[in-house]
Design an enzyme around this catalytic site. Structure first.
Site, PDB file in Angstrom:
ATOM      1  N   GLU A   7       6.722  -3.366   6.199  1.00  0.00           N
ATOM      2  CA  GLU A   7       7.593  -2.127   5.758  1.00  0.00           C
ATOM      3  C   GLU A   7       8.116  -1.663   6.680  1.00  0.00           C
ATOM      4  O   GLU A   7       8.007  -1.889   7.740  1.00  0.00           O
ATOM      5  CB  GLU A   7       6.547  -1.099   4.578  1.00  0.00           C
ATOM      6  CG  GLU A   7       7.549  -0.115   4.060  1.00  0.00           C
ATOM      7  CD  GLU A   7       6.777   0.835   4.151  1.00  0.00           C
ATOM      8  OE1 GLU A   7       6.206   0.838   2.776  1.00  0.00           O
ATOM      9  OE2 GLU A   7       7.030   2.140   4.434  1.00  0.00           O
TER      10      GLU A   7
ATOM     11  N   TYR B 155      -2.864   5.620  -4.705  1.00  0.00           N
ATOM     12  CA  TYR B 155      -2.917   6.808  -3.653  1.00  0.00           C
ATOM     13  C   TYR B 155      -4.952   6.556  -3.403  1.00  0.00           C
ATOM     14  O   TYR B 155      -5.542   7.316  -4.491  1.00  0.00           O
ATOM     15  CB  TYR B 155      -2.744   8.150  -3.544  1.00  0.00           C
ATOM     16  CG  TYR B 155      -1.183   8.274  -3.805  1.00  0.00           C
ATOM     17  CD1 TYR B 155      -0.189   8.276  -2.681  1.00  0.00           C
ATOM     18  CD2 TYR B 155      -0.385   8.038  -5.028  1.00  0.00           C
ATOM     19  CE1 TYR B 155       0.479   8.603  -2.599  1.00  0.00           C
ATOM     20  CE2 TYR B 155       1.295   7.887  -4.474  1.00  0.00           C
ATOM     21  CZ  TYR B 155       1.516   7.949  -3.833  1.00  0.00           C
ATOM     22  OH  TYR B 155       2.803   8.151  -3.509  1.00  0.00           O
TER      23      TYR B 155
ATOM     24  N   GLN C  21      -1.345   4.066  -0.241  1.00  0.00           N
ATOM     25  CA  GLN C  21      -0.948   5.249   0.455  1.00  0.00           C
ATOM     26  C   GLN C  21      -1.793   4.173   1.709  1.00  0.00           C
ATOM     27  O   GLN C  21      -2.662   4.002   1.787  1.00  0.00           O
ATOM     28  CB  GLN C  21      -0.931   6.113   0.437  1.00  0.00           C
ATOM     29  CG  GLN C  21      -1.087   7.120   1.138  1.00  0.00           C
ATOM     30  CD  GLN C  21       0.791   7.303   1.573  1.00  0.00           C
ATOM     31  OE1 GLN C  21       0.684   6.423   2.284  1.00  0.00           O
ATOM     32  NE2 GLN C  21       1.024   8.039   0.916  1.00  0.00           N
TER      33      GLN C  21
HETATM   34  P1  FAD Z   1       4.089   9.694  -8.741  1.00  0.00           P
HETATM   35  O1  FAD Z   1       3.318   8.510  -9.193  1.00  0.00           O
HETATM   36  O2  FAD Z   1       5.446  10.306  -9.885  1.00  0.00           O
HETATM   37  O3  FAD Z   1       3.198  10.573  -8.568  1.00  0.00           O
HETATM   38  C1  FAD Z   1       3.735  12.455  -8.218  1.00  0.00           C
HETATM   39  C2  FAD Z   1       2.653  13.133  -8.716  1.00  0.00           C
HETATM   40  O4  FAD Z   1       2.609  13.848 -10.245  1.00  0.00           O
HETATM   41  C3  FAD Z   1       0.752  12.786  -8.368  1.00  0.00           C
HETATM   42  O5  FAD Z   1       0.023  14.389  -8.222  1.00  0.00           O
HETATM   43  C4  FAD Z   1       0.440  12.198  -9.674  1.00  0.00           C
HETATM   44  O6  FAD Z   1      -0.472  11.995 -10.097  1.00  0.00           O
HETATM   45  C5  FAD Z   1       1.686  13.235 -10.724  1.00  0.00           C
HETATM   46  N1  FAD Z   1       1.743  13.266 -12.280  1.00  0.00           N
HETATM   47  C6  FAD Z   1       2.630  11.815 -12.256  1.00  0.00           C
HETATM   48  N2  FAD Z   1       2.647  11.743 -13.856  1.00  0.00           N
HETATM   49  C7  FAD Z   1       2.756  13.081 -13.748  1.00  0.00           C
HETATM   50  C8  FAD Z   1       2.515  13.686 -15.437  1.00  0.00           C
HETATM   51  N3  FAD Z   1       2.502  13.267 -16.502  1.00  0.00           N
HETATM   52  N4  FAD Z   1       1.421  14.654 -15.556  1.00  0.00           N
HETATM   53  C9  FAD Z   1       1.432  15.578 -14.198  1.00  0.00           C
HETATM   54  N5  FAD Z   1       1.011  15.248 -12.778  1.00  0.00           N
HETATM   55  C10 FAD Z   1       1.836  13.720 -12.882  1.00  0.00           C
HETATM   56  N6  FAD Z   1       8.829   7.840  -0.546  1.00  0.00           N
HETATM   57  C11 FAD Z   1      10.327   8.821   0.249  1.00  0.00           C
HETATM   58  O7  FAD Z   1      10.920   9.049  -0.211  1.00  0.00           O
HETATM   59  N7  FAD Z   1      10.490   6.375  -0.416  1.00  0.00           N
HETATM   60  C12 FAD Z   1       9.946   6.183  -0.220  1.00  0.00           C
HETATM   61  O8  FAD Z   1      10.527   4.453   0.888  1.00  0.00           O
HETATM   62  C13 FAD Z   1       8.303   5.821   0.108  1.00  0.00           C
HETATM   63  N8  FAD Z   1       7.944   4.657   0.205  1.00  0.00           N
HETATM   64  C14 FAD Z   1       6.534   4.428  -0.022  1.00  0.00           C
HETATM   65  C15 FAD Z   1       5.235   3.375  -0.595  1.00  0.00           C
HETATM   66  C16 FAD Z   1       4.432   3.849  -0.695  1.00  0.00           C
HETATM   67  C17 FAD Z   1       3.350   2.567  -0.834  1.00  0.00           C
HETATM   68  C18 FAD Z   1       3.673   4.785  -0.444  1.00  0.00           C
HETATM   69  C19 FAD Z   1       2.354   5.160  -0.773  1.00  0.00           C
HETATM   70  C20 FAD Z   1       4.742   5.927  -0.839  1.00  0.00           C
HETATM   71  C21 FAD Z   1       6.112   5.950  -0.661  1.00  0.00           C
HETATM   72  N9  FAD Z   1       6.697   6.929  -0.743  1.00  0.00           N
HETATM   73  C22 FAD Z   1       7.938   6.863  -0.140  1.00  0.00           C
HETATM   74  C23 FAD Z   1       6.150   8.280  -0.753  1.00  0.00           C
HETATM   75  C24 FAD Z   1       6.121   8.898  -2.293  1.00  0.00           C
HETATM   76  O9  FAD Z   1       7.546   9.023  -2.684  1.00  0.00           O
HETATM   77  C25 FAD Z   1       5.244  10.153  -2.493  1.00  0.00           C
HETATM   78  O10 FAD Z   1       4.006  10.090  -2.418  1.00  0.00           O
HETATM   79  C26 FAD Z   1       5.667  10.610  -3.516  1.00  0.00           C
HETATM   80  O11 FAD Z   1       5.631  12.440  -3.428  1.00  0.00           O
HETATM   81  C27 FAD Z   1       5.327  10.266  -4.520  1.00  0.00           C
HETATM   82  O12 FAD Z   1       5.930   9.719  -5.363  1.00  0.00           O
HETATM   83  P2  FAD Z   1       4.519   8.873  -6.547  1.00  0.00           P
HETATM   84  O13 FAD Z   1       5.721   7.512  -6.904  1.00  0.00           O
HETATM   85  O14 FAD Z   1       4.208   8.026  -6.011  1.00  0.00           O
HETATM   86  O15 FAD Z   1       5.003   9.853  -8.013  1.00  0.00           O
END
Ligand code: FAD
Length: 283
Positions: free
Chosen positions: A16, A143, A174
């Site tokens: 990455e 995660y 993560q």
């Molecule tokens: P989601 O999958 O939407 O989850 C977020 C939270 O909401 C979780 O606690 C989940 O349990 C909860 N949730 C999901 N669906 C529901 C529902 N229907 N009802 C209630 N709760 C729900 N960030 C950036 O800004 N730019 C990047 O380039 C970037 N790259 C990343 C790459 C990797 C490999 C990882 C692991 C993270 C990256 N992040 C990046 C960080 C990421 O954006 C954050 O961790 C963010 O807080 C969560 O993103 P997600 O897509 O996992 O969210």
């Protein structure tokens, strides 16, 4: 090439990188990528700041360069919290024009200073939307210790399953420092019916400051052995870096031995660290 097709009977090794910060000369990212290319990664993913792009090379431009100039598959990260449906469609259009076929669909971190748009609440919403609007291979984040906002790991895994049901074909984890956490997570997601490949995200400890920052951002825990190393070399940055690299190498070798689908190395745009680790774990 769709990254999904790489996960067939072999363990993936990927990197990455992030678009250069405004104070870093633009050429630096291309030098970094030249070194990474020589390490033969299966793909390189490029982050995107949820707050928007910064001046310089964009995520899409860097992905296009990796794919079209270096001949390595790339994945464009796409956080949706500050996007509208229209702006996502524009980005997908750009990706298509540049030949980018892979997207890591994310929600992005909430920024208290920015009022989020309301078209996408969670990554699963974005994954459904992308699935309906193009032939992209979609990855999602996971995660091993649970997302910091989730009530608990089991609840987070239920939401992870929604991302897979919406169309995510593989997962990138993560960072974590205890392989045991990853193995427990793997068992739990399998029990929840999630069977897509999961890459283990590894971020080597290279300085006390960087690890403290990352851990406070993502909530990863520091196992006793790593905490001891950090304490032992607190006043010796070079020794701490050497110990941190060895720790990451051990983590990777053990994960591979235990059947991890792939290793995703968070390079922090540091080609020397990536090279040291890639060479140490090469088969
Ligand atoms: P989601 O999958 O939407 O989850 C977020 C939270 O909401 C979780 O606690 C989940 O349990 C909860 N949730 C999901 N669906 C529901 C529902 N229907 N009802 C209630 N709760 C729900 N960030 C950036 O800004 N730019 C990047 O380039 C970037 N790259 C990343 C790459 C990797 C490999 C990882 C692991 C993270 C990256 N992040 C990046 C960080 C990421 O954006 C954050 O961790 C963010 O807080 C969560 O993103 P997600 O897509 O996992 O969210």
């Amino acid at each position: 090439m769709k990254v999904q097709s790489l996960f067939q009977n072999r363990q993936i090794f990927s990197f990455e990188v992030f678009p250069p910060k405004p104070d870093v000369p633009i050429g630096k990212i291309y030098e970094t990528l030249a070194t990474l290319k020589n390490l033969n990664p299966d793909f390189i993913s490029v982050t995107y700041g949820a707050g928007g792009s910064v001046p310089g090379a964009s995520t899409a431009e860097i992905c296009a360069y990796i794919q079209n100039q270096l001949g390595i598959p790339s994945i464009a990260h796409l956080p949706c919290i500050n996007e509208t449906k229209e702006s996502v469609l524009e980005k997908l259009h750009t990706f298509r024009e540049l030949g980018i076929e892979n997207v890591l669909a994310l929600r992005g971190d909430r920024n208290p200073a920015v009022e989020p748009k309301h078209d996408f609440s969670y990554a699963a919403d974005l994954i459904s939307f992308i699935s309906q609007h193009g032939e992209f291979d979609i990855a999602a984040a996971c995660y091993p210790e649970g997302h910091p906002e989730a009530a608990d790991l089991d609840t987070d895994i239920l939401h992870l399953r929604e991302k897979v049901q919406a169309g995510a074909s593989h997962l990138i984890s993560q960072l974590f420092y205890s392989n045991r956490d990853f193995y427990v997570f793997r068992e739990k997601i399998a029990a929840a019916g999630i069977s897509v490949p999961v890459e283990a995200g590894i971020m080597p400890v290279t300085s006390k400051k960087s690890i403290e920052r990352m851990v406070s951002l993502c909530g990863a825990s520091i196992p006793k052995r790593l905490a001891k190393l950090m304490a032992r070399y607190a006043d010796d940055p070079a020794a701490l870096k050497a110990a941190g690299l060895e720790y990451a190498i051990e983590q990777i070798l053990e994960l591979r031995k235990n059947g991890a689908d792939g290793i995703h190395l968070y390079t922090m745009n540091n080609p020397d660290v990536a090279r040291y680790i890639a060479e140490a774990v090469s088969e």
